[in-house]
Scaffold this motif. Sequence first.
Motif, short mmCIF file in Angstrom:
data_model
loop_
_atom_site.label_atom_id
_atom_site.label_comp_id
_atom_site.label_asym_id
_atom_site.label_seq_id
_atom_site.Cartn_x
_atom_site.Cartn_y
_atom_site.Cartn_z
N ASP A 48 0.78 -1.22 -0.07
CA ASP A 48 0.01 -0.03 0.02
C ASP A 48 0.84 1.23 0.04
O ASP A 48 1.84 1.27 0.73
CB ASP A 48 -1.10 -0.03 1.18
CG ASP A 48 -1.97 1.22 1.24
OD1 ASP A 48 -1.99 2.22 1.29
OD2 ASP A 48 -3.26 0.52 1.24
N LYS A 49 0.54 2.20 -0.91
CA LYS A 49 1.41 3.56 -0.86
C LYS A 49 0.85 4.56 0.40
O LYS A 49 1.68 5.50 0.74
CB LYS A 49 0.75 4.33 -2.11
CG LYS A 49 1.47 5.58 -2.36
CD LYS A 49 1.01 6.20 -3.66
CE LYS A 49 1.84 7.43 -4.01
NZ LYS A 49 1.20 8.26 -4.94
N LEU A 50 -0.14 4.00 1.28
CA LEU A 50 -0.33 4.71 2.32
C LEU A 50 -0.72 6.35 1.99
O LEU A 50 -0.25 7.18 2.30
CB LEU A 50 0.80 4.89 3.51
CG LEU A 50 1.01 3.67 4.26
CD1 LEU A 50 2.10 3.67 5.24
CD2 LEU A 50 -0.30 2.93 4.69
N LYS A 72 5.60 -0.96 2.05
CA LYS A 72 4.93 0.54 1.49
C LYS A 72 5.29 0.65 0.04
O LYS A 72 6.80 0.83 -0.30
CB LYS A 72 5.58 1.89 2.44
CG LYS A 72 4.79 3.00 1.83
CD LYS A 72 5.44 4.30 2.72
CE LYS A 72 4.95 5.50 2.37
NZ LYS A 72 5.09 6.67 3.14
N SER A 357 -3.69 4.58 -4.04
CA SER A 357 -3.31 3.73 -3.19
C SER A 357 -4.22 2.69 -2.99
O SER A 357 -4.05 1.64 -3.61
CB SER A 357 -2.87 4.41 -1.75
OG SER A 357 -2.73 3.39 -0.79
#
Length: 362
Positions: A48-50, A72, A357
């Motif tokens: 996940d890119k957050l 990440k 994301s």
Amino acid sequence: MSSSFQANLDEDYIPQNILLTGGAGFIGSHVAILLAKKYPHYNIVVYDKLDYCSCLDNLDEISRLKNFKFVKGDISSPDLVSYVMAEEHIDTIMHFAAQTHVDNSFGNSFNFTQSNIMGTHVLLEAAKCHRGMRRFIHVSTDEVYGEGETFETEAMNEEHVLEPTNPYAATKAGAEFLVKSYHRSFKLPCVITRGNNVYGPHQFPEKLIPKFTNQLLRGRPVTLHGDGSNTRNFLYVEDVARAFEVILHKAKPGMILNIGGANEVSNLEVAKKLITILGKEDQMDELISFVPDRKFNDLRYTINSGKLHQLGWKEEMSWEEGLKTTVEWFTKYSGRFGNIEDALVAHPRIGFAPGSSVSNEH
């Protein structure tokens, strides 16, 4: 890619190492929690890119499990995606990561193309080149069908022509065509899901139910688009997580599966119900504010989930109980996403351009 099938329920698919994109977001986090806790012999790698609508706190209850790992990263980064897949010996991808908020897509549609189409393409190419890929589950939306034009419109099945009406839905349809092409051309073992609107804990407050809930918790009126008559079919997020558990184990490559519920409710009814749950019925009139509608607002979506029911899934959470549980969660965790003022305005600000994301698929 055909949605017709002969399901042999005695031959379940058993994954080993799952890459779950968008797993710090709404639906993805619930799926990650269910799988990591119920299947300790599965390794769950959340990627996940957050971005603005995802949060590591959504994964707190599994963060210390031995079969869970967080990475990440952006799904549009080919080198990182390929590295993680090789390093973690991924055999299964569950692809939830996407830009999903329709209102934002009217003003910031390039982000949707980048995340939903380019990001999916990167994942497909990495999966094609990766040895040992046994499942690619692509999470799409009922919005690819377009709107049900009247309340007598027959529920749409998986063979219905795709007629998206907004930029978000168009990018999800485009991503689907890429998935279908990799299934046909490269025999990538793909499954596509198309789901109704989802609600519940962990949902970023830009969507209808958490937005209205947070507006009311702050003593503000809800902001209803148009006259509030547009309907959506709402599914509680834990029911949806169980649907993906079934799809993971039971669905065969080539299937397309609708995930639909039985709670078709108008936006105005949702607002009134939330006001009632929060004990503010005596302020009903002043707590409902009608604002200009979005550029185009589908009247309704209605889908037939018969094929998924045949695989063994059914909706369990009642609309009443699901809403109460959701309101209780946001009352307790109202600060989870930090400053959410941009999400609570009646319409997204034109300059607000969140990146890619997570998925909520709704």
